[in-house]
Design an enzyme around this catalytic site. Structure first.
Site, mmCIF file in Angstrom:
data_model
loop_
_atom_site.group_PDB
_atom_site.id
_atom_site.type_symbol
_atom_site.label_atom_id
_atom_site.label_comp_id
_atom_site.label_asym_id
_atom_site.label_seq_id
_atom_site.Cartn_x
_atom_site.Cartn_y
_atom_site.Cartn_z
ATOM 1 N N CYS A 88 0.839 -1.191 0.000
ATOM 2 C CA CYS A 88 0.000 0.000 0.000
ATOM 3 C C CYS A 88 0.881 1.250 0.000
ATOM 4 C CB CYS A 88 -0.895 -0.029 1.240
ATOM 5 S SG CYS A 88 -1.655 1.541 1.671
ATOM 6 N N GLU A 89 0.603 2.169 -0.914
ATOM 7 C CA GLU A 89 1.439 3.364 -0.997
ATOM 8 C C GLU A 89 1.152 4.359 0.128
ATOM 9 O OE1 GLU A 89 -0.869 6.399 -4.008
ATOM 10 O OE2 GLU A 89 0.493 4.962 -4.890
ATOM 11 N N HIS A 90 0.076 4.147 0.877
ATOM 12 C CA HIS A 90 -0.260 5.074 1.956
ATOM 13 C C HIS A 90 0.441 4.704 3.267
ATOM 14 C CE1 HIS A 90 -4.145 5.653 -0.527
ATOM 15 N NE2 HIS A 90 -3.241 6.532 -0.877
ATOM 16 N N HIS A 91 0.613 3.396 3.520
ATOM 17 C CA HIS A 91 1.223 2.972 4.776
ATOM 18 C C HIS A 91 2.408 2.026 4.585
ATOM 19 C CE1 HIS A 91 -3.011 4.033 5.805
ATOM 20 N NE2 HIS A 91 -2.412 4.654 6.805
ATOM 21 N N GLN A 129 -5.064 -0.649 -4.973
ATOM 22 C CA GLN A 129 -5.592 -1.782 -5.734
ATOM 23 C C GLN A 129 -6.334 -1.341 -6.998
ATOM 24 O OE1 GLN A 129 -7.411 -4.871 -3.362
ATOM 25 N NE2 GLN A 129 -8.693 -5.545 -5.061
ATOM 26 N N HIS A 157 -5.841 -6.158 2.771
ATOM 27 C CA HIS A 157 -4.956 -5.003 2.958
ATOM 28 C C HIS A 157 -4.558 -4.909 4.426
ATOM 29 C CE1 HIS A 157 -5.830 -2.797 -0.976
ATOM 30 N NE2 HIS A 157 -6.575 -3.888 -1.019
ATOM 31 N N CYS A 159 -3.061 -2.605 5.842
ATOM 32 C CA CYS A 159 -3.280 -1.269 6.394
ATOM 33 C C CYS A 159 -4.653 -1.191 7.069
ATOM 34 C CB CYS A 159 -3.171 -0.210 5.306
ATOM 35 S SG CYS A 159 -4.292 -0.436 3.920
#
Length: 205
Positions: A88-91, A129, A157, A159
């Site tokens: 995940c690019e956020h976490h 995704q 996920h 995250c």
């Protein structure tokens, strides 16, 4: 270069990357000089090379070798249950799931291992995704120019399962339908029926 263009940032050295891991260890409250952590920065950097190796691959090039001698085969080609691992690019925590990739050939087909490699090339990057699903489908469509492409991803996920709302067992499903899979409901139903059949990979073991 226009005012809005930005030059790519230079890639840090391995030593700089390992120093960044030591900083994170200190921030977490650890001592990077502790015996058990001495080699951790190097291990993490090596694992990142594997996790994000997709940045060094060209998915279009993977699909460039095709075959035209298919005896006029004009039915769905489906590769199902392709396991993929992304982040995940956020976490920057794992996304783990399976991909189902189908296309209806035009004049050419591609080796089935190449479909799995395209999934891996895009998944071995920082992702969400929805974008991952679209990238796989759009690349197959652009390179092979088939009558249609369908990509369905189902993934968990971390995250969501290991932080934040802490909801284990939840999966996310995304799809991208192009060509006849979008415009022809009969073709789409045929695909869904194929996906709902027992897998030969498990029933014949």
């Amino acid at each position: 270069m226009t005012p809005t263009d930005t030059a790519p940032l230079p890639r840090p050295s391995r030593e700089e990357a390992e120093d960044a891991i030591r900083t994170l260890l200190r921030w977490a409250g650890e001592d990077p000089a502790r015996e058990g952590l001495l080699d951790t920065p190097g291990r993490v950097v090596r694992s990142y090379e594997e996790f994000f190796q997709g940045y060094a691959e060209d998915p279009s090039e993977i699909l460039s070798r095709t075959f035209s001698e298919v005896d006029d085969y004009d039915e769905i080609v489906l590769l199902r249950d392709i396991r993929f691992e992304s982040h995940c690019e956020h976490h920057m925590v794992p996304i783990i799931g399976v991909a189902h990739v189908a296309y209806l050939p035009g004049k050419r087909v591609v080796g089935i291992s190449k479909l799995a490699r395209v999934v891996e090339a895009f998944s071995r990057r920082l992702q969400i995704q929805e974008r991952l699903t679209a990238q796989i489908a759009n690349t197959i469509n652009d390179v092979l120019q088939p009558h249609g492409v369908a990509v369905i991803l189902e993934a968990g996920h971390q995250c969501m399962t290991t932080r934040g709302v802490h909801r284990p067992g939840v999966s996310m499903v995304t799809s991208r339908m192009l060509g006849v899979f979008r415009t022809n409901s009969d073709t789409r139903r045929e695909l869904m029926a194929m996906l709902n059949r027992p897998s030969a990979a498990t029933t014949h073991i």
